[in-house]
Scaffold this motif. Structure first.
Motif, PDB file in Angstrom:
ATOM      1  N   UNK A   1       0.802  -1.241   0.000  1.00 30.38           N
ATOM      2  CA  UNK A   1       0.000   0.000   0.000  1.00 30.38           C
ATOM      3  C   UNK A   1       0.826   1.278   0.000  1.00 30.38           C
ATOM      4  N   UNK A   2       2.083   1.198   0.422  1.00 33.26           N
ATOM      5  CA  UNK A   2       2.911   2.409   0.472  1.00 33.26           C
ATOM      6  C   UNK A   2       3.599   2.715  -0.845  1.00 33.26           C
TER       7      UNK A   2
ATOM      8  N   UNK B   1      -2.308   9.597   2.293  1.00 29.88           N
ATOM      9  CA  UNK B   1      -2.284   8.168   2.641  1.00 29.88           C
ATOM     10  C   UNK B   1      -1.018   7.825   3.418  1.00 29.88           C
ATOM     11  N   UNK B   2       0.090   8.381   2.962  1.00 32.54           N
ATOM     12  CA  UNK B   2       1.381   8.061   3.588  1.00 32.54           C
ATOM     13  C   UNK B   2       1.454   8.543   5.031  1.00 32.54           C
ATOM     14  N   UNK B   3       0.813   9.679   5.317  1.00 41.03           N
ATOM     15  CA  UNK B   3       0.865  10.192   6.693  1.00 41.03           C
ATOM     16  C   UNK B   3      -0.419   9.877   7.466  1.00 41.03           C
ATOM     17  N   UNK B   4      -1.374   9.227   6.806  1.00 44.84           N
ATOM     18  CA  UNK B   4      -2.602   8.834   7.509  1.00 44.84           C
ATOM     19  C   UNK B   4      -3.560   9.983   7.750  1.00 44.84           C
ATOM     20  N   UNK B   5      -3.633  10.935   6.796  1.00 47.89           N
ATOM     21  CA  UNK B   5      -4.581  12.053   6.921  1.00 47.89           C
ATOM     22  C   UNK B   5      -5.812  11.727   6.084  1.00 47.89           C
ATOM     23  N   UNK B   6      -6.705  10.990   6.697  1.00 45.57           N
ATOM     24  CA  UNK B   6      -7.845  10.414   5.999  1.00 45.57           C
ATOM     25  C   UNK B   6      -8.827  11.470   5.477  1.00 45.57           C
TER      26      UNK B   6
ATOM     27  N   UNK C   1       7.219   5.901   2.530  1.00 48.59           N
ATOM     28  CA  UNK C   1       6.004   6.235   1.769  1.00 48.59           C
ATOM     29  C   UNK C   1       5.847   7.742   1.552  1.00 48.59           C
TER      30      UNK C   1
END
Lengths: 384, 351
Positions: free
Chosen positions: A29-30, A132-137, A369
């Motif tokens: 995914x990364x 996505x890479x830092x998880x900021x949905x 990522x």
């Protein structure tokens, strides 16, 4: 050991552990696409990285040789499916140069509008990868929502959302539909408003700065040496933009700026600079689209009729355009027949992937990522 | 009334029923009537709320407005067959961490109805479970025989250890204020109204609450402090599970988060105290008071959880080293400031 982009300051050298070897990919995914990264880790610090490509090699350039000239267009679309129109424009322009075909002013302006809309769409896609890479949905979904508006415009004018297949030798396939320019204008206003929202939510968020500022630094001289172009080299401080250096279509008549990285929050050429340059390029694209929409000339949209047996005089030409990821070049060779002798592309992602092993060394595994997303690599462009 | 007396009264048992049998019944009731429904509710609310924040519709296919989505998820996960067997080592550590985690149900402070253990050390017992959870997760990751599993396990251990210190110190502040570490001590010192909550009793308690909340997110790896499940290691330990095991694992993680939220509510946010008018409405009936206490503490806990989830939806995630830096360099010192400040405040102005 190359420590470009290193953040190993203060590390206790005597705390040595065995290296860990990990093969990331080809499906992960990364990663930006099917790609294998052989990573050697000291703890969580990357000490060596090798990239292996070829998982989506389609023999794309070879396919041109067995098709006639116009049948090559859908293949040009697929050099970078996220920014299809640039492959088409580069290919058509190279052929037009060999044939000496002049394209009507209206067609050039339509090509510019589509180019800039595609640039916005592609930059939005890179923001999604970074989110996505830092998880900021939440930011990711906001950007995807707004990107849909751009894709709707593509659908309105071409019938396709990604692979547009809209360019023709001598112009474009169709004239703009009624109300298209007004809708483009509305979309630009919307995106302009959204940029402020992105800044409030994401661009200057402390957590994002902690993840991206000072991460994956590419010094300008290394960027140039590796052939990095587009937002990645501009983030390193070099204002190289094909639209300014070698203007094509009608870009010489348009007033716009080339944003460059200044290391506002970390170091010049870091992942945050690359993000900011792209965000500012979106604003510049809006500026270009507005000027083009207001001054689009009347007249024909294509200067020649469609002819499947169309022949190109013997000769060759290399045409370059400024794609969203950087300089996209198309080299076309003709022997005078009804199909190309050779078509090859110079793609910006290839250079970006080339610099990855340098940039990643010294970074933490969790930064990988982020670095990949900030370099905005299209594996499709790399493999072809 | 103690939990034993209340339950004897509810079912009309005689004293011949051994206490351990009744305790088992209480635990089963807690799981079936509180934990499972709460996990289903919070899973749905979190997804709906998250979708609303992100300009999406969210689950809307299973049942009216997607209300049956949690059941659809459970059914899906239960039907999935494992494609490759997990090693006995993975099974072992999954069992260890699960047993350690669910054993805390005995000290889960959901009001007088279910308070099975109320010792001087009650408030410290969940920390023991969190430590076992971290240890179990670490070995679970290590035994997944994959690089993502190893890194995930190590990051869990690092996060839990770094988060436990400020959380414990923050809890000591509440102990100073209430004069003990029994759940009943915390509850007795507070009232039903927000102004009588420990959280607002002095500025240092508010600081302690903030530290406790963030430390809890670190210990339990709640986004954005969930580097052990980040994208570079493709989701970490959780990616090694699927089907029933994944459902089991997720339920365990929900339970741990729920436990932490209940602790925060009991220690800082008024505990299970209910307003006087509610007590008079049920005419002082111990059974109904117990039920109301359960509803109050569960509701407040769920609100705290949802607030945390909503926050996590919009903030980018931090790296593992940044998370541990946050706990050791920021939350740790802040918790000590809160402790000293609270001690001086209580010494100077009284509790």
């Amino acid at each position: 050991m190359n420590t470009l982009g290193s953040n190993t300051e203060g590390r206790l050298e005597h705390l040595h552990t065995d290296f860990t070897h990990w093969e990331i990919g080809p499906y992960h995914p990364g990663l930006p696409g099917p790609l294998r990264l052989r990573v050697t880790l000291d703890g969580e610090i990357i000490v060596r990285l090798e990239a292996e490509t070829g998982y989506v090699h389609r023999g794309l350039e070879k396919n041109f040789e067995s098709r006639n000239w116009i049948q090559g267009l859908p293949y040009a679309d697929r050099v970078d499916p996220e920014a299809a129109v640039f492959g088409e424009i580069a290919y058509c322009s190279a052929v037009e140069e060999i044939c000496g075909i002049e394209i009507p002013g209206r067609a050039a302006y339509v090509r510019m509008i589509l180019s800039e809309l595609t640039r916005i769409s592609s930059h939005f896609r890179s923001f999604v990868a970074l989110a996505d890479a830092v998880g900021a949905d939440t930011f990711k979904h906001y950007v995807l929502r707004d990107r849909e508006k751009i894709l709707d415009l593509f659908e309105l004018i071409t019938g396709g959302r990604f692979a547009l297949n809209f360019m023709r030798f001598g112009g474009v396939a169709e004239d703009v539909t009624e109300g298209f320019l007004e809708r483009v204008f509305d979309a630009c206003e919307l995106v302009k408003m959204r940029i402020k929202e992105y800044n409030d939510l994401f661009s200057f968020n402390h957590a994002l700065l902690a993840r991206t500022a000072g991460t994956g630094v590419v010094p300008a001289e290394r960027a140039v040496a590796q052939g990095l172009t587009g937002p990645s080299v501009r983030a390193s401080g070099r204002a190289f933009d094909v639209r300014k250096v070698h203007p094509y279509l009608g870009y010489s008549d348009i007033d716009f700026e080339v944003p460059v990285g200044k290391g506002e929050f970390g170091r010049t050429g870091d992942a945050h600079d690359r993000y900011l340059v792209r965000l500012r390029e979106v604003s510049q694209s809006i500026r270009i689209i507005k000027q083009v929409s207001e001054s689009i000339p009347d007249g024909p949209y294509c200067s020649m009729k469609r002819d499947l047996r169309f022949k190109v005089p013997a000769g060759e030409h290399y045409f370059r355009v400024e794609g969203p990821r950087g300089l996209l070049g198309c080299h076309v060779v003709s022997d005078g027949g009804d199909h190309p002798l050779r078509v090859s592309f110079r793609t910006p992602s290839h250079a970006a992937l080339g610099i990855l092993p340098e940039v990643a060394v010294g970074a933490r595994l969790e930064d990988l990522p982020v670095i990949l997303a900030s370099l905005d690599i299209s594996v499709s462009e790399v493999d072809r | 009334m103690t939990w034993y007396e209340i339950w004897m009264e509810i079912f009309g048992f005689t004293s011949a029923i051994p206490e351990w049998a009744l305790a088992s019944l209480v635990l089963a009731s807690v799981f079936c009537l509180v934990v499972f429904p709460a996990s289903a509710a919070i899973a749905l609310v979190e997804r709906k709320l998250g979708a609303d924040l992100q300009a999406r519709i969210g689950p809307n296919r299973a049942g009216k407005f997607g209300l049956l989505q949690p059941f659809a998820d459970i059914l899906k996960m239960m039907q999935k067959e494992p494609t490759n067997a997990q090693s006995w080592r993975e099974e072992f550590w999954l069992a260890i961490l699960t047993v350690a985690l669910y054993s805390t149900a005995a000290v889960l402070p959901l009001g007088s109805l279910t308070l099975l253990v109320n010792s001087d050390m009650s408030a410290f017992l969940p920390f023991w479970a969190f430590m076992i959870l971290a240890l179990g997760m670490m070995f679970l990751g290590y035994n997944q025989d994959s690089v993502p599993g190893w890194f995930s396990g190590i990051r869990v251990a690092a996060q839990t250890l770094s988060g436990a210190f400020p959380a414990l110190v923050a809890m000591l502040c509440a102990g100073i204020l209430s004069g003990g570490y029994r759940w009943t001590d915390f509850a007795a010192h507070q009232g039903a109204g927000p102004f009588s909550w420990a959280l607002f009793s002095n500025p240092f308690m508010f600081l302690a609450f903030v530290v406790f909340t963030i430390s809890g997110m670190v210990i339990l790896a709640v986004h954005p402090l969930d580097s052990c499940f980040s994208i570079d290691i493709r989701g970490g330990i959780a990616a090694g599970f699927y089907g029933r095991r994944l459902g089991f694992f997720r339920l365990g993680r929900f339970y741990a988060f729920f436990l932490w939220a209940v602790m925060a509510v009991v220690i800082f946010c008024g505990g299970w105290n209910i307003p006087e008018f509610a007590k008079s409405a049920v005419e002082g009936d111990g059974r109904w008071i117990g039920v109301l206490e359960l509803v109050v503490v569960t509701s407040k806990s769920l609100i705290l959880m949802i607030s945390t989830f909503a926050l996590g939806r919009v903030i980018p995630g931090l790296r593992a080293d940044q998370v541990t830096d946050l706990t050791w360099k920021v939350l740790g010192p802040l918790s000590l400031v809160a402790l000293i400040g609270c001690a001086l405040w209580v010494g100077g102005f009284g509790a």
